[in-house]
Design a protein around this motif. Structure first.
Motif, PDB file in Angstrom:
ATOM      1  N   VAL A 120       0.848  -1.192   0.000  1.00  0.00           N
ATOM      2  CA  VAL A 120       0.000   0.000   0.000  1.00  0.00           C
ATOM      3  C   VAL A 120       0.881   1.239   0.000  1.00  0.00           C
ATOM      4  O   VAL A 120       1.798   1.366   0.819  1.00  0.00           O
ATOM      5  CB  VAL A 120      -0.931   0.019   1.224  1.00  0.00           C
ATOM      6  N   ILE A 121       0.613   2.141  -0.937  1.00  0.00           N
ATOM      7  CA  ILE A 121       1.366   3.393  -1.000  1.00  0.00           C
ATOM      8  C   ILE A 121       0.409   4.567  -1.121  1.00  0.00           C
ATOM      9  O   ILE A 121      -0.712   4.430  -1.615  1.00  0.00           O
ATOM     10  CB  ILE A 121       2.357   3.412  -2.189  1.00  0.00           C
ATOM     11  N   ASP A 122       0.849   5.724  -0.643  1.00  0.00           N
ATOM     12  CA  ASP A 122       0.094   6.957  -0.788  1.00  0.00           C
ATOM     13  C   ASP A 122       0.513   7.671  -2.067  1.00  0.00           C
ATOM     14  O   ASP A 122       1.658   7.536  -2.530  1.00  0.00           O
ATOM     15  CB  ASP A 122       0.343   7.888   0.401  1.00  0.00           C
ATOM     16  N   ILE A 123      -0.413   8.447  -2.614  1.00  0.00           N
ATOM     17  CA  ILE A 123      -0.131   9.279  -3.779  1.00  0.00           C
ATOM     18  C   ILE A 123      -0.338  10.723  -3.355  1.00  0.00           C
ATOM     19  O   ILE A 123      -1.421  11.096  -2.882  1.00  0.00           O
ATOM     20  CB  ILE A 123      -1.041   8.915  -4.963  1.00  0.00           C
ATOM     21  N   GLU A 124       0.703  11.538  -3.517  1.00  0.00           N
ATOM     22  CA  GLU A 124       0.724  12.891  -2.967  1.00  0.00           C
ATOM     23  C   GLU A 124       0.833  13.911  -4.092  1.00  0.00           C
ATOM     24  O   GLU A 124       1.628  13.746  -5.019  1.00  0.00           O
ATOM     25  CB  GLU A 124       1.913  13.015  -2.018  1.00  0.00           C
ATOM     26  N   ASP A 125       0.038  14.992  -4.019  1.00  0.00           N
ATOM     27  CA  ASP A 125       0.078  16.008  -5.076  1.00  0.00           C
ATOM     28  C   ASP A 125       1.164  17.038  -4.812  1.00  0.00           C
ATOM     29  O   ASP A 125       1.927  16.938  -3.847  1.00  0.00           O
ATOM     30  CB  ASP A 125      -1.295  16.662  -5.251  1.00  0.00           C
ATOM     31  N   GLU A 126       1.219  18.050  -5.670  1.00  0.00           N
ATOM     32  CA  GLU A 126       2.282  19.059  -5.587  1.00  0.00           C
ATOM     33  C   GLU A 126       2.197  19.910  -4.322  1.00  0.00           C
ATOM     34  O   GLU A 126       3.183  20.537  -3.928  1.00  0.00           O
ATOM     35  CB  GLU A 126       2.208  19.970  -6.816  1.00  0.00           C
ATOM     36  N   ALA A 128      -4.731  10.078  -2.879  1.00  0.00           N
ATOM     37  CA  ALA A 128      -5.184   8.724  -3.190  1.00  0.00           C
ATOM     38  C   ALA A 128      -4.274   7.716  -2.497  1.00  0.00           C
ATOM     39  O   ALA A 128      -3.181   8.051  -2.022  1.00  0.00           O
ATOM     40  CB  ALA A 128      -5.186   8.479  -4.692  1.00  0.00           C
ATOM     41  N   ARG A 129      -4.749   6.492  -2.432  1.00  0.00           N
ATOM     42  CA  ARG A 129      -3.981   5.403  -1.830  1.00  0.00           C
ATOM     43  C   ARG A 129      -4.273   4.147  -2.644  1.00  0.00           C
ATOM     44  O   ARG A 129      -5.396   3.936  -3.097  1.00  0.00           O
ATOM     45  CB  ARG A 129      -4.399   5.218  -0.371  1.00  0.00           C
ATOM     46  N   GLY A 130      -3.240   3.339  -2.851  1.00  0.00           N
ATOM     47  CA  GLY A 130      -3.465   2.140  -3.651  1.00  0.00           C
ATOM     48  C   GLY A 130      -2.344   1.143  -3.521  1.00  0.00           C
ATOM     49  O   GLY A 130      -1.406   1.314  -2.726  1.00  0.00           O
ATOM     50  N   LEU A 131      -2.430   0.081  -4.300  1.00  0.00           N
ATOM     51  CA  LEU A 131      -1.446  -0.982  -4.294  1.00  0.00           C
ATOM     52  C   LEU A 131      -0.451  -0.760  -5.424  1.00  0.00           C
ATOM     53  O   LEU A 131      -0.838  -0.621  -6.590  1.00  0.00           O
ATOM     54  CB  LEU A 131      -2.133  -2.345  -4.455  1.00  0.00           C
ATOM     55  N   VAL A 171       0.133   2.572 -10.295  1.00  0.00           N
ATOM     56  CA  VAL A 171      -0.982   2.139  -9.459  1.00  0.00           C
ATOM     57  C   VAL A 171      -2.218   2.097 -10.351  1.00  0.00           C
ATOM     58  O   VAL A 171      -2.595   3.114 -10.946  1.00  0.00           O
ATOM     59  CB  VAL A 171      -1.234   3.099  -8.272  1.00  0.00           C
ATOM     60  N   HIS A 172      -2.836   0.928 -10.455  1.00  0.00           N
ATOM     61  CA  HIS A 172      -4.003   0.780 -11.322  1.00  0.00           C
ATOM     62  C   HIS A 172      -5.245   1.308 -10.618  1.00  0.00           C
ATOM     63  O   HIS A 172      -5.393   1.171  -9.397  1.00  0.00           O
ATOM     64  CB  HIS A 172      -4.207  -0.685 -11.699  1.00  0.00           C
ATOM     65  N   ARG A 173      -6.144   1.879 -11.400  1.00  0.00           N
ATOM     66  CA  ARG A 173      -7.359   2.463 -10.818  1.00  0.00           C
ATOM     67  C   ARG A 173      -8.224   1.441 -10.082  1.00  0.00           C
ATOM     68  O   ARG A 173      -8.964   1.801  -9.159  1.00  0.00           O
ATOM     69  CB  ARG A 173      -8.190   3.134 -11.903  1.00  0.00           C
ATOM     70  N   ASP A 174      -8.124   0.152 -10.473  1.00  0.00           N
ATOM     71  CA  ASP A 174      -8.911  -0.890  -9.804  1.00  0.00           C
ATOM     72  C   ASP A 174      -8.378  -1.211  -8.417  1.00  0.00           C
ATOM     73  O   ASP A 174      -9.045  -1.889  -7.626  1.00  0.00           O
ATOM     74  CB  ASP A 174      -8.937  -2.167 -10.633  1.00  0.00           C
ATOM     75  N   HIS A 175      -7.160  -0.755  -8.123  1.00  0.00           N
ATOM     76  CA  HIS A 175      -6.530  -1.008  -6.815  1.00  0.00           C
ATOM     77  C   HIS A 175      -6.194   0.302  -6.116  1.00  0.00           C
ATOM     78  O   HIS A 175      -5.181   0.414  -5.435  1.00  0.00           O
ATOM     79  CB  HIS A 175      -5.271  -1.869  -6.995  1.00  0.00           C
ATOM     80  N   MET A 176      -7.063   1.285  -6.281  1.00  0.00           N
ATOM     81  CA  MET A 176      -6.811   2.621  -5.762  1.00  0.00           C
ATOM     82  C   MET A 176      -8.102   3.214  -5.232  1.00  0.00           C
ATOM     83  O   MET A 176      -9.182   2.911  -5.710  1.00  0.00           O
ATOM     84  CB  MET A 176      -6.269   3.504  -6.893  1.00  0.00           C
ATOM     85  N   VAL A 177      -7.974   4.062  -4.231  1.00  0.00           N
ATOM     86  CA  VAL A 177      -9.127   4.802  -3.712  1.00  0.00           C
ATOM     87  C   VAL A 177      -8.713   6.259  -3.533  1.00  0.00           C
ATOM     88  O   VAL A 177      -7.611   6.552  -3.071  1.00  0.00           O
ATOM     89  CB  VAL A 177      -9.614   4.205  -2.361  1.00  0.00           C
ATOM     90  N   LEU A 178      -9.575   7.162  -3.947  1.00  0.00           N
ATOM     91  CA  LEU A 178      -9.330   8.596  -3.770  1.00  0.00           C
ATOM     92  C   LEU A 178      -9.645   9.000  -2.335  1.00  0.00           C
ATOM     93  O   LEU A 178     -10.584   8.481  -1.728  1.00  0.00           O
ATOM     94  CB  LEU A 178     -10.180   9.414  -4.731  1.00  0.00           C
ATOM     95  N   LEU A 179      -8.893   9.929  -1.806  1.00  0.00           N
ATOM     96  CA  LEU A 179      -9.058  10.377  -0.424  1.00  0.00           C
ATOM     97  C   LEU A 179      -9.558  11.817  -0.394  1.00  0.00           C
ATOM     98  O   LEU A 179      -9.426  12.555  -1.338  1.00  0.00           O
ATOM     99  CB  LEU A 179      -7.737  10.276   0.332  1.00  0.00           C
TER     100      LEU A 179
END
Length: 377
Positions: free
Chosen positions: A322-328, A334-337, A369-377
């Motif tokens: 599980v990894i986080d996705i961080e904007d500028e 978002a968070r996903g696999l 990170v594929h959209r099927d394994h991701m959730v927006l926060l």
């Protein structure tokens, strides 16, 4: 937006077949370290009434450290030491369990204790196991009494407060609502102890930066405070579960709230899958991928994260972590696999899809990170 009365009805048995009730330490254990049995008996009478009305109740309760410290004769200052706190929790948990068994038993209800650590709910397999156990207990008519396993949990790998634990249990138990019984009656625009003009907030539709800035102050005995309650509300509402902060400083707090008493309700709209709820509610991540504005916008539109939109990474992770996705702006959006491990991801960030095979030496996966394994926060 719901009116306050309508918002409180979301937690009634007819609308909420399963409910988590979290009880703060200062409500359950008196300043002298004893269990507040009369207050607890009144709450259990309410729980029994809701049980008869068809609502299954899950209790998340702390107070073991405070109670155990009295039993073992610890000075208050000793609680700041991890080994003393763990020893106090080990002694206090038994005493608390006895109270729950006795008082629930008088109402014809069976108590079932579950002690969990952060890892039990962060690891997917262990989370599913805990979820299955919780579901079976509720099916059998038992009343699960849940607490963090303070006697073995260590700093850095623990929830640290039962507000967030209650929200995660709400996800695991597929409940319809979470009520945090606290020593405060809800959220204010500022700390009412410091600002006489602070206004009470009865309903929150969206937890944005304005709401986060309102949080402040901590309970005298617990480790939470309004900040942890806002975090718990984020976890619950991300799974489509409404959460209420309600004062426990009355004899029948659930009934008082249901009949129009004060409380802040965080409204949850829409639904997510169980896997998305687990991802969104996690408190830890193995690493972080940084993205540019274009990639952030693409994610919000339901797209996968492509290497071209990534600008950097932090941490060490393997494929499937599980990894986080961080904007500028430094916000986790978002968070996903992860589809790649750290080394491979570092080699392809910022690269176009047509370049990946030459860089990696094998046919690549199209996304980080594929959209099927991701959730927006």
């Amino acid at each position: 937006m719901d009116t306050p009365a309508l918002a409180s009805h979301r937690f009634a048995p007819a609308q909420c077949p399963r409910l988590v009730v979290k009880i703060g330490s200062s409500l359950l254990v008196a300043e002298d370290g004893s269990v507040r049995r009369d207050w607890l008996a009144g709450l259990i009478a309410e729980i029994a009434g809701r049980h008869e009305a068809g609502q299954k109740i899950v209790i998340v309760a702390s107070g073991a450290v405070a109670l155990g410290a009295k039993l073992l004769g610890f000075e208050r200052s000793s609680r700041n030491s991890l080994d003393y706190a763990q020893a106090a929790a080990a002694a206090g948990q038994i005493a608390l369990s006895q109270s729950w068994v006795e008082l629930l038993g008088k109402r014809g209800l069976t108590a079932a204790q579950m002690l969990l650590t952060l890892g039990d709910l962060e690891d997917r397999r262990r989370y599913l196991n805990a979820s299955a156990t919780l579901d079976r207990l509720l099916q059998l008519g038992a009343v699960p009494v849940i607490n963090e396993n303070d006697s073995v949990a260590t700093e850095g790998i623990r929830f640290g407060d039962n507000d967030r634990l209650a929200a995660r249990i709400g996800q695991a138990g597929a409940v319809g609502g979470v009520i945090l019984l606290s020593d405060v009656d809800g959220l204010y625009t500022a700390n009412p102890n410091d600002d006489p003009e602070a206004e009470f907030v009865d309903t929150v539709a969206t937890i944005d930066e304005r709401i986060v800035r309102m949080a402040g102050g901590a309970s005298t005995m617990g480790t939470g405070g309004m900040v942890s309650k806002i975090e718990a509300a984020k976890i619950a509402t991300s799974a489509g579960i409404p959460l209420a902060i309600v004062s426990g400083h009355c004899d029948r707090p659930l009934t008082t709230f249901a009949e129009g008493g004060k409380g802040t309700v965080f409204v949850a709209e829409g639904t997510v899958t169980a896997r998305e709820a687990w991802l969104a509610g996690r408190l830890t991540a193995a690493g972080t991928i940084l993205v540019d504005a274009g990639a952030a916008q693409a994610l919000r539109q339901g797209n996968s994260l492509l290497p071209a939109g990534a600008t950097g990474l932090r941490g060490a992770f393997d494929r499937g972590d599980v990894i986080d996705i961080e904007d500028e702006n430094g916000a986790v959006i978002a968070r996903g696999l992860s589809e790649y491990d750290t080394d491979s991801a570092a080699r392809i960030i910022g690269k176009k899809s047509g370049e990946l095979e030459d860089i990696l030496g094998y046919a690549p996966r199209s996304s980080l990170v594929h959209r099927d394994h991701m959730v927006l926060l």
